[in-house]
Design a protein around this motif. Structure first.
Motif, mmCIF file in Angstrom:
data_model
loop_
_atom_site.group_PDB
_atom_site.id
_atom_site.type_symbol
_atom_site.label_atom_id
_atom_site.label_comp_id
_atom_site.label_asym_id
_atom_site.label_seq_id
_atom_site.Cartn_x
_atom_site.Cartn_y
_atom_site.Cartn_z
ATOM 1 N N ARG A 170 27.727 31.459 16.275
ATOM 2 C CA ARG A 170 26.996 31.869 15.076
ATOM 3 C C ARG A 170 27.645 31.280 13.824
ATOM 4 N NH1 ARG A 170 23.556 36.700 15.561
ATOM 5 N NH2 ARG A 170 23.601 37.355 17.732
ATOM 6 N N GLN A 171 28.974 31.197 13.823
ATOM 7 C CA GLN A 171 29.688 30.656 12.670
ATOM 8 C C GLN A 171 29.358 29.181 12.469
ATOM 9 O OE1 GLN A 171 31.142 32.291 15.221
ATOM 10 N NE2 GLN A 171 32.004 34.148 14.343
ATOM 11 N N THR A 172 29.278 28.439 13.560
ATOM 12 C CA THR A 172 28.947 27.009 13.469
ATOM 13 C C THR A 172 27.547 26.831 12.912
ATOM 14 O OG1 THR A 172 30.437 26.424 15.282
ATOM 15 C CG2 THR A 172 28.649 24.881 14.808
ATOM 16 N N LEU A 173 26.599 27.605 13.422
ATOM 17 C CA LEU A 173 25.224 27.481 12.939
ATOM 18 C C LEU A 173 25.076 27.985 11.506
ATOM 19 C CD1 LEU A 173 23.037 28.309 16.056
ATOM 20 C CD2 LEU A 173 23.572 26.089 15.053
ATOM 21 N N ALA A 174 25.817 29.019 11.150
ATOM 22 C CA ALA A 174 25.743 29.534 9.775
ATOM 23 C C ALA A 174 26.227 28.488 8.777
ATOM 24 C CB ALA A 174 26.557 30.815 9.653
ATOM 25 N N ALA A 175 27.186 27.665 9.191
ATOM 26 C CA ALA A 175 27.741 26.631 8.303
ATOM 27 C C ALA A 175 26.938 25.329 8.345
ATOM 28 C CB ALA A 175 29.190 26.348 8.694
ATOM 29 N N ALA A 176 26.012 25.206 9.294
ATOM 30 C CA ALA A 176 25.263 23.961 9.471
ATOM 31 C C ALA A 176 24.148 23.845 8.434
ATOM 32 C CB ALA A 176 24.663 23.912 10.877
ATOM 33 N N GLY A 178 16.993 26.354 18.177
ATOM 34 C CA GLY A 178 16.900 26.076 16.754
ATOM 35 C C GLY A 178 17.989 25.193 16.186
ATOM 36 N N TRP A 179 18.522 24.254 16.999
ATOM 37 C CA TRP A 179 19.573 23.386 16.489
ATOM 38 C C TRP A 179 19.552 22.024 17.165
ATOM 39 C CZ3 TRP A 179 22.780 21.693 20.324
ATOM 40 C CH2 TRP A 179 22.900 22.491 21.466
ATOM 41 N N VAL A 180 20.220 21.067 16.528
ATOM 42 C CA VAL A 180 20.504 19.749 17.110
ATOM 43 C C VAL A 180 21.950 19.412 16.796
ATOM 44 C CG1 VAL A 180 18.149 18.841 16.962
ATOM 45 C CG2 VAL A 180 19.741 18.434 15.086
ATOM 46 N N ARG A 181 22.557 18.592 17.649
ATOM 47 C CA ARG A 181 23.894 18.040 17.378
ATOM 48 C C ARG A 181 23.701 16.557 17.232
ATOM 49 N NH1 ARG A 181 28.356 16.109 15.795
ATOM 50 N NH2 ARG A 181 30.345 17.061 16.342
ATOM 51 N N THR A 182 23.997 16.029 16.058
ATOM 52 C CA THR A 182 23.928 14.593 15.831
ATOM 53 C C THR A 182 25.334 14.031 15.994
ATOM 54 O OG1 THR A 182 24.369 14.694 13.456
ATOM 55 C CG2 THR A 182 22.063 14.949 14.155
ATOM 56 N N VAL A 183 25.465 12.734 15.850
ATOM 57 C CA VAL A 183 26.794 12.131 15.893
ATOM 58 C C VAL A 183 27.682 12.752 14.819
ATOM 59 C CG1 VAL A 183 28.070 9.986 15.509
ATOM 60 C CG2 VAL A 183 26.008 9.964 16.915
ATOM 61 N N GLY A 184 27.087 13.103 13.683
ATOM 62 C CA GLY A 184 27.883 13.595 12.563
ATOM 63 C C GLY A 184 28.144 15.083 12.495
ATOM 64 N N ARG A 185 27.194 15.918 12.955
ATOM 65 C CA ARG A 185 27.342 17.360 12.763
ATOM 66 C C ARG A 185 26.224 18.115 13.466
ATOM 67 N NH1 ARG A 185 28.441 18.110 7.843
ATOM 68 N NH2 ARG A 185 28.493 15.954 7.211
ATOM 69 N N PHE A 186 26.354 19.449 13.464
ATOM 70 C CA PHE A 186 25.269 20.317 13.884
ATOM 71 C C PHE A 186 24.307 20.486 12.719
ATOM 72 C CE2 PHE A 186 28.202 21.819 17.169
ATOM 73 C CZ PHE A 186 27.342 21.999 18.238
ATOM 74 N N TYR A 187 23.026 20.682 13.029
ATOM 75 C CA TYR A 187 22.007 21.049 12.052
ATOM 76 C C TYR A 187 21.208 22.202 12.628
ATOM 77 C CZ TYR A 187 22.529 16.671 9.421
ATOM 78 O OH TYR A 187 23.011 15.635 8.669
ATOM 79 N N ARG A 188 20.807 23.128 11.778
ATOM 80 C CA ARG A 188 19.838 24.144 12.155
ATOM 81 C C ARG A 188 18.457 23.543 11.936
ATOM 82 N NH1 ARG A 188 20.265 28.404 8.238
ATOM 83 N NH2 ARG A 188 21.301 26.854 6.943
ATOM 84 N N LEU A 189 17.522 23.883 12.815
ATOM 85 C CA LEU A 189 16.162 23.375 12.685
ATOM 86 C C LEU A 189 15.269 24.433 12.049
ATOM 87 C CD1 LEU A 189 15.640 21.610 16.130
ATOM 88 C CD2 LEU A 189 16.082 20.534 13.910
ATOM 89 N N PRO A 222 15.413 30.134 2.661
ATOM 90 C CA PRO A 222 16.680 30.161 3.398
ATOM 91 C C PRO A 222 16.636 30.888 4.728
ATOM 92 C CG PRO A 222 16.940 31.038 1.164
ATOM 93 C CD PRO A 222 15.494 30.730 1.365
ATOM 94 N N ASP A 223 15.633 31.750 4.958
ATOM 95 C CA ASP A 223 15.605 32.478 6.207
ATOM 96 C C ASP A 223 15.049 31.665 7.369
ATOM 97 O OD1 ASP A 223 13.049 32.550 5.060
ATOM 98 O OD2 ASP A 223 12.519 34.341 6.183
ATOM 99 N N ILE A 224 14.463 30.503 7.110
ATOM 100 C CA ILE A 224 13.934 29.659 8.188
ATOM 101 C C ILE A 224 15.094 29.159 9.024
ATOM 102 C CG2 ILE A 224 12.743 27.518 8.782
ATOM 103 C CD1 ILE A 224 11.135 27.830 6.240
ATOM 104 N N GLY A 225 15.097 29.503 10.275
ATOM 105 C CA GLY A 225 16.165 29.066 11.180
ATOM 106 C C GLY A 225 17.452 29.821 10.972
ATOM 107 N N GLY A 226 17.524 30.690 9.991
ATOM 108 C CA GLY A 226 18.757 31.396 9.689
ATOM 109 C C GLY A 226 19.179 32.375 10.754
ATOM 110 N N SER A 227 18.245 32.917 11.507
ATOM 111 C CA SER A 227 18.593 33.886 12.532
ATOM 112 C C SER A 227 18.953 33.239 13.851
ATOM 113 C CB SER A 227 17.416 34.856 12.737
ATOM 114 O OG SER A 227 16.291 34.144 13.214
ATOM 115 N N ARG A 228 18.890 31.940 13.892
ATOM 116 C CA ARG A 228 19.153 31.224 15.158
ATOM 117 C C ARG A 228 20.595 30.902 15.307
ATOM 118 N NH1 ARG A 228 13.884 27.371 15.082
ATOM 119 N NH2 ARG A 228 12.459 29.047 15.259
#
Length: 124
Positions: A40-46, A92-103, A118-124
């Motif tokens: 959750r911390q990784t996605l929250a920071a993405a 609700g996410w992807v990992r690119t070469v550079g970082r995680f992103y929330r979708l 901001p709530d779009i994808g925020g719960s994922r």
């Protein structure tokens, strides 16, 4: 990305930075392949991608409005991601070469990029 000096030789400090970035990517891939969920911390920071679409069929990258990207000049700007390595649309996410992103909301094809709330994808 590797950079070179004006002499044409590899810049050692850039090579070290690229090696560190790729080591983080390799660790993330290994964890995902071992079945570990993205924290959750990784996605929250993405950064959040809104109105995303596949941009490059030869090396899949996403074009989107990125919200809170650490390299962006503003809190929301148009971006092209680096190559997508692993995607989990259901999660609700992807990992690119550079970082995680929330979708967030996918591009709908009508030129509408969707609601960048901001709530779009925020719960994922």
């Amino acid at each position: 990305m590797l950079s070179y000096r004006s002499t044409g030789f590899l810049d050692p400090s850039a090579a070290q930075a690229e090696l560190s970035r790729l080591q983080v990517l390799a660790t993330d891939i290994e964890r995902l392949l071992n079945g570990e969920p993205v924290s959750r911390q990784t996605l929250a920071a993405a950064p959040l991608l809104v109105g995303w679409a596949v941009a490059r069929p030869d090396a899949v990258a996403l074009a989107a409005m990125a919200i809170d990207h650490p390299d962006a000049a503003s809190s929301m700007e148009s971006r092209l991601t680096s190559a997508v390595v692993i995607e989990n649309q259901e999660g609700g996410w992807v990992r690119t070469v550079g970082r995680f992103y929330r979708l967030g909301k996918k591009f709908d094809g009508d030129g509408v990029w969707g609601d960048p709330s901001p709530d779009i994808g925020g719960s994922r």
